[in-house]
Each structure stands twice: as C-alpha cells, then as structure tokens.
Write a protein that holds these residues in place. Structure first.
Motif, PDB file in Angstrom:
ATOM      1  N   PHE A 288       0.812  -1.212   0.000  1.00  0.00           N
ATOM      2  CA  PHE A 288       0.000   0.000   0.000  1.00  0.00           C
ATOM      3  C   PHE A 288       0.848   1.266   0.000  1.00  0.00           C
ATOM      4  CE2 PHE A 288      -2.886  -3.201   1.718  1.00  0.00           C
ATOM      5  CZ  PHE A 288      -3.953  -3.037   0.864  1.00  0.00           C
ATOM      6  N   LEU A 289       2.156   1.128   0.145  1.00  0.00           N
ATOM      7  CA  LEU A 289       3.077   2.248  -0.014  1.00  0.00           C
ATOM      8  C   LEU A 289       3.830   2.127  -1.333  1.00  0.00           C
ATOM      9  CD1 LEU A 289       4.502   2.732   3.592  1.00  0.00           C
ATOM     10  CD2 LEU A 289       2.521   3.777   2.509  1.00  0.00           C
ATOM     11  N   GLN A 290       3.246   1.405  -2.267  1.00  0.00           N
ATOM     12  CA  GLN A 290       3.795   1.229  -3.612  1.00  0.00           C
ATOM     13  C   GLN A 290       5.127   0.475  -3.604  1.00  0.00           C
ATOM     14  OE1 GLN A 290       1.570   2.167  -5.898  1.00  0.00           O
ATOM     15  NE2 GLN A 290       0.396   2.853  -4.145  1.00  0.00           N
ATOM     16  N   ASP A 291       5.363  -0.341  -2.592  1.00  0.00           N
ATOM     17  CA  ASP A 291       6.545  -1.183  -2.560  1.00  0.00           C
ATOM     18  C   ASP A 291       6.140  -2.587  -2.995  1.00  0.00           C
ATOM     19  OD1 ASP A 291       8.897  -2.476  -2.157  1.00  0.00           O
ATOM     20  OD2 ASP A 291       8.916  -2.294   0.027  1.00  0.00           O
ATOM     21  N   LEU A 292       6.373  -2.895  -4.257  1.00  0.00           N
ATOM     22  CA  LEU A 292       5.939  -4.168  -4.825  1.00  0.00           C
ATOM     23  C   LEU A 292       7.101  -5.128  -5.022  1.00  0.00           C
ATOM     24  CD1 LEU A 292       3.471  -2.773  -7.530  1.00  0.00           C
ATOM     25  CD2 LEU A 292       2.958  -3.485  -5.192  1.00  0.00           C
ATOM     26  N   THR A 293       8.216  -4.895  -4.333  1.00  0.00           N
ATOM     27  CA  THR A 293       9.395  -5.732  -4.542  1.00  0.00           C
ATOM     28  C   THR A 293       9.143  -7.184  -4.137  1.00  0.00           C
ATOM     29  OG1 THR A 293      10.207  -4.993  -2.386  1.00  0.00           O
ATOM     30  CG2 THR A 293      11.034  -3.852  -4.328  1.00  0.00           C
ATOM     31  N   GLN A 294       8.345  -7.399  -3.091  1.00  0.00           N
ATOM     32  CA  GLN A 294       8.067  -8.759  -2.629  1.00  0.00           C
ATOM     33  C   GLN A 294       6.632  -9.181  -2.935  1.00  0.00           C
ATOM     34  OE1 GLN A 294      10.549 -10.530  -1.390  1.00  0.00           O
ATOM     35  NE2 GLN A 294      11.942  -8.787  -1.424  1.00  0.00           N
ATOM     36  N   ALA A 295       5.954  -8.422  -3.787  1.00  0.00           N
ATOM     37  CA  ALA A 295       4.537  -8.690  -4.039  1.00  0.00           C
ATOM     38  C   ALA A 295       4.367  -9.705  -5.167  1.00  0.00           C
ATOM     39  CB  ALA A 295       3.808  -7.400  -4.386  1.00  0.00           C
ATOM     40  N   THR A 296       3.378 -10.561  -4.996  1.00  0.00           N
ATOM     41  CA  THR A 296       2.928 -11.459  -6.049  1.00  0.00           C
ATOM     42  C   THR A 296       1.418 -11.284  -6.182  1.00  0.00           C
ATOM     43  OG1 THR A 296       2.534 -13.317  -4.541  1.00  0.00           O
ATOM     44  CG2 THR A 296       4.756 -13.112  -5.494  1.00  0.00           C
ATOM     45  N   PHE A 297       0.854 -11.926  -7.191  1.00  0.00           N
ATOM     46  CA  PHE A 297      -0.593 -11.791  -7.392  1.00  0.00           C
ATOM     47  C   PHE A 297      -1.365 -12.277  -6.174  1.00  0.00           C
ATOM     48  CE2 PHE A 297      -4.701 -13.470  -8.772  1.00  0.00           C
ATOM     49  CZ  PHE A 297      -5.238 -12.347  -9.387  1.00  0.00           C
ATOM     50  N   SER A 298      -0.922 -13.394  -5.602  1.00  0.00           N
ATOM     51  CA  SER A 298      -1.678 -13.986  -4.494  1.00  0.00           C
ATOM     52  C   SER A 298      -1.428 -13.249  -3.180  1.00  0.00           C
ATOM     53  CB  SER A 298      -1.324 -15.461  -4.345  1.00  0.00           C
ATOM     54  OG  SER A 298       0.067 -15.614  -4.117  1.00  0.00           O
ATOM     55  N   ASN A 299      -0.157 -12.936  -2.858  1.00  0.00           N
ATOM     56  CA  ASN A 299       0.065 -12.324  -1.552  1.00  0.00           C
ATOM     57  C   ASN A 299      -0.404 -10.871  -1.522  1.00  0.00           C
ATOM     58  OD1 ASN A 299       2.092 -10.699  -2.644  1.00  0.00           O
ATOM     59  ND2 ASN A 299       3.772 -11.809  -1.688  1.00  0.00           N
ATOM     60  N   ALA A 300      -0.472 -10.195  -2.685  1.00  0.00           N
ATOM     61  CA  ALA A 300      -1.021  -8.841  -2.700  1.00  0.00           C
ATOM     62  C   ALA A 300      -2.505  -8.867  -2.340  1.00  0.00           C
ATOM     63  CB  ALA A 300      -0.805  -8.200  -4.071  1.00  0.00           C
ATOM     64  N   GLU A 301      -3.213  -9.893  -2.834  1.00  0.00           N
ATOM     65  CA  GLU A 301      -4.634 -10.027  -2.490  1.00  0.00           C
ATOM     66  C   GLU A 301      -4.803 -10.338  -1.009  1.00  0.00           C
ATOM     67  OE1 GLU A 301      -8.592 -12.466  -4.059  1.00  0.00           O
ATOM     68  OE2 GLU A 301      -6.595 -13.082  -4.664  1.00  0.00           O
ATOM     69  N   GLN A 302      -3.926 -11.167  -0.451  1.00  0.00           N
ATOM     70  CA  GLN A 302      -4.000 -11.483   0.968  1.00  0.00           C
ATOM     71  C   GLN A 302      -3.669 -10.255   1.825  1.00  0.00           C
ATOM     72  OE1 GLN A 302      -5.172 -14.317   2.389  1.00  0.00           O
ATOM     73  NE2 GLN A 302      -5.694 -14.812   0.268  1.00  0.00           N
ATOM     74  N   GLN A 303      -2.742  -9.434   1.349  1.00  0.00           N
ATOM     75  CA  GLN A 303      -2.439  -8.199   2.074  1.00  0.00           C
ATOM     76  C   GLN A 303      -3.643  -7.262   2.084  1.00  0.00           C
ATOM     77  OE1 GLN A 303       1.556  -6.354   1.517  1.00  0.00           O
ATOM     78  NE2 GLN A 303       1.958  -8.102   0.182  1.00  0.00           N
ATOM     79  N   ASP A 304      -4.422  -7.291   1.019  1.00  0.00           N
ATOM     80  CA  ASP A 304      -5.637  -6.490   0.972  1.00  0.00           C
ATOM     81  C   ASP A 304      -6.610  -6.928   2.063  1.00  0.00           C
ATOM     82  OD1 ASP A 304      -7.184  -4.471  -0.116  1.00  0.00           O
ATOM     83  OD2 ASP A 304      -8.257  -5.825  -1.443  1.00  0.00           O
ATOM     84  N   LEU A 305      -6.784  -8.246   2.225  1.00  0.00           N
ATOM     85  CA  LEU A 305      -7.660  -8.760   3.281  1.00  0.00           C
ATOM     86  C   LEU A 305      -7.086  -8.450   4.661  1.00  0.00           C
ATOM     87  CD1 LEU A 305      -8.553 -12.242   1.746  1.00  0.00           C
ATOM     88  CD2 LEU A 305      -9.968 -10.183   1.782  1.00  0.00           C
ATOM     89  N   HIS A 306      -5.773  -8.596   4.804  1.00  0.00           N
ATOM     90  CA  HIS A 306      -5.116  -8.274   6.073  1.00  0.00           C
ATOM     91  C   HIS A 306      -5.346  -6.805   6.429  1.00  0.00           C
ATOM     92  CE1 HIS A 306      -1.810  -8.218   9.089  1.00  0.00           C
ATOM     93  NE2 HIS A 306      -1.619  -7.004   8.610  1.00  0.00           N
TER      94      HIS A 306
END
Length: 427
Positions: A288-306
């Motif tokens: 959410f701070l535009q740091d996508l270095t460790q982001a994947t399609f699945s974990n980004a969605e889980q971070q949204d729920l978190h």
C-alpha cells in the motif's frame, strides 16, 4: 544538575570506552561517535519534516482517505432489526458534520491528526433537539488535563468536558492523558530516511560527483594550495557546465573520490528498507506504499484482506466506540453509529455479481438491497422481499415423496376371522 560521577570515576570510565572493549555496546550511536561522527547532526524530526519523506506522506494520505471514504450511518434497533436513523443526526453523521465541512473532509482532517501527531479531537455542539454539529479541534492548541479524575479539554481559553469531545489517540501513555504519535514512535527511522534524502540530493546536485581529494606533491605554502584547489574546482565546474566528460588535472596529481558511492554504500537498498520500516510503524502492508518488490498476485490479495481485517477494522471499531459513547451516552442501548466495510471488499465485477446472486438466492439480501449497493433505483414489489430458490425445502417434504406413515405395510384380510376383502371403490 550534579554530575553523577566523581572526577576519578569519570576519567576511569573514559579510559575504558574503547571499541576494543567487548563490554562496550557497538550501537549505531556509540560506533559513529567513536569515529567522531555526532548523531546530533542528523535532521530533527517534526510532523512537517516527516511528511517530506514520501513513504510517510503516502501512509498518512492513504489511511486518512480510506477511513474518510468508509460509509458511516446511524442506526436504531427495532423489533424488525436495525433501521437507519433519518433527520438531523443522519445528516451530521453521514452528510456534513458542520456548515463548513462535508463528512469526507471532516473525517480526513480528523484522521490526519491521528496518523501524524497521534490524536484526533472534535467538539460536539448540542441543541435542545439533539446533536447540532461536530467541529474539529486543533490538537496542538488543545490542553488536556485531569480535574477531579475527569478529563478537561482547554481550547482557545474555554474548557470543555470530556463527554462533549470526541477523542481518539493513536496510543495512550501510562498516565492516560498524554499520548504517543506514530511519527514520534518512528522518529529514528524517519530521521534516517531524511538523512538519506539529504545525502542523495546533495550528491546529485553536485552532478553525481562525490567529494574529491587532490593527491600528489603538495604545493609550497597555504596560498599555493588554495590556488591549486581553485584551479581544480574551476576545471570541474567548467566540465559540468559544458557537459564535457574530460577536464585537465595538473601534471603529477590525481583526483580520488572521498566517501562512498550510493551503490556501494547500499543506499538504494537502505532507502527501500526505510519504506518497510515506515510501513511497519503504521501496521500497513508495504504494497500500500507502492513497494511491490516482494509482491505477487496472491500475496497482494491477501495483504488487501489483512489490511481490512487487522487495520481498518480496528480503527473503525475505535471510532465507532468513541462516537457511540459521546453522542448517545453510556445508558444508550438502541442507537449506534457503524461503518460499512463492504465497500473495501467489493472485488472485481464478476466476483461481486456472484456474491450478490448467492445473497439473493439464500434470502440474505433482497434484489432491491443489492440494487441500492450498486447505486441503481429500487423496483419495489417482489424485488423488496427476501427470496429463496424453490428447490430448497425442509428435508422429507420434497414433491413426489410419500409421507413417512405411507411406508407402513397395508393390512391383509383374514378369511378365518371372517374378514372379507373390501372391493375397491369405483372411480
């Protein structure tokens, strides 16, 4: 203040403070101080200077706008379930808390104070008919003290009782009056980010050239050294201004960089780590701070729920509890204010439509309620009733199935007992 050590003890203490001594902690401050670097030269952190760090500004803006955008309504419990309250109270809660601000602007300002200085304050203006308005208060101009075990808020020379003040701290201190703010708690991480920003801006303002040393036989006399230094500086400035890659160096001399180059000093990685540190201070997933270095399609969605479950949900509960207590009092048991978090979990169009279909088919929502969620006009009539699929019936009552008592065997006639079989009745 009296020095806690006698002179002999102080001298002995200074003698053992050596980097060779394994009992001396090699923290960042003591390590830098050993090499003569004073940590006091690091930039001072204030709210304004902290917002100059892009990660801090992004966290504050994102959280405050998200909280301000959540639908907020007042409800009343009835025998038929919760009903929205209409009239002045709904207007103050949902539309415009006062004559100068709409609900989004008011709540955005309120949450900005929470996520910067660490405390949001607002005054409830009451009328004989009920709540008239809610006005924001500047936390920096408000003094909070405890009088006879009750909190009193002083603002612009006037005292306000706690029951008229919406007060939401980021984190309370042990005294229960003062508070901690996120910028204060993360001041060291923000300080380092500011220092790296300053270093990077100074580095690239100089054309990407680090401080240089002129190596070679030193000229005789101080004036000669100054002239040589001035000659080199003029050559470098001329090369920069003319975009030339080569400039002359006096014969027998060599220019060597002094200090670290950002790549070798791992400054890029360090600045990225500061984004993670600031995200951690706000309990935000880094995506959410535009740091996508460790982001994947699945974990980004889980971070949204978190984000919704473990951050927005908690702050929503805190704000609702404060509003319910201050607007309706402790004895209230049928009126309450509540956010609607469904908007944050809308998902894509196909997923949303599938969820709506399931809700309608299982009598969770009416078609008109779903149309309202999509900002469509209601239809009334059958669309305003709960519906369920016709194939869903109580077990054992399916069409075409004999009742349970029909499975009993039919008694037969016994001629010895004088029973005569009964003739079937004519149709």
């Amino acid at each position: 203040m009296k020095w806690p050590f006698k002179k002999a003890e102080a001298d002995a203490l200074s003698e053992v403070r050596s980097i060779e001594n394994p009992t001396i902690p090699v923290s960042s401050e003591s390590f830098l101080a050993f090499f003569g670097v004073n940590h006091a030269n690091l930039p001072h952190v204030t709210v304004d200077s902290a917002l100059a760090v892009p990660a801090v500004a992004a966290a504050v803006a994102f959280l405050s706008r998200t909280m301000a955008a959540l639908p907020l309504h007042a409800y009343r419990d009835t025998k038929d379930g919760p009903k929205k309250i209409s009239g002045k109270l709904e207007s103050v809660i949902h539309d415009a808390p006062n004559d100068e601000m709409d609900s989004f602007k008011f709540r955005q300002y309120f949450w900005q104070q929470v996520f910067t200085g660490g405390r949001g304050l607002a005054w409830i203006e009451r009328a004989p008919q009920g709540v008239e308005s809610i006005w924001p208060m500047d936390p920096y101009r408000t003094t909070i003290r405890r009088v006879n075990m009750r909190l009193v808020y002083s603002f612009d020379g006037k005292d306000y009782p706690s029951e008229d003040i919406i007060d939401l701290p980021f984190m309370l201190r042990p005294c229960g009056v003062r508070h901690y703010g996120p910028i204060v708690l993360a001041s060291k991480a923000i300080q380092l980010a500011l220092a790296m920003n300053d270093y990077a801006s100074n580095f690239f303002a100089g054309g990407g050239v680090p401080p240089l040393a002129l190596v070679g036989p030193l000229p005789a006399g101080a004036e000669a050294i100054k002239r040589a230094q001035a000659d080199i500086k003029r050559a470098i400035d001329a090369a920069k201004s003319s975009s030339e890659a080569v400039f002359p160096v006096p014969s027998g001399y060599e220019l060597k960089p002094v200090g670290f180059d950002p790549a070798k000093g791992q400054m890029i990685d360090a600045r990225r780590f500061q984004v993670e540190e600031i995200a951690r201070a706000y309990q935000l997933p880094p995506v959410f701070l535009q740091d996508l270095t460790q982001a994947t399609f699945s974990n980004a969605e889980q971070q949204d729920l978190h984000f919704v479950k473990h951050l927005i949900g908690q702050w929503s509960e805190a704000f609702e509890g404060e509003l319910n207590l201050k607007l309706f009092g402790r004895g209230n048991n049928n009126r309450y204010v509540e956010h609607n978090l469904d908007g944050l979990l809308r998902g894509d169009f196909a997923s949303r439509m599938a969820g709506y279909a399931t809700a309608i088919q299982n009598a969770v929502r009416t078609p008109d309620e779903v149309r309202q969620l999509e900002n469509l006009p209601t239809k009334g009539g059958e669309a305003d009733k709960l519906q369920i699929q016709g194939g869903t019936v109580p077990l054992g009552t399916q069409p075409g199935l004999k009742p349970a008592n029909d499975n009993k065997p039919t008694p037969t006639a016994d001629p010895a007992a004088g029973d005569v079989p009964k003739e079937p009745e004519a149709a």
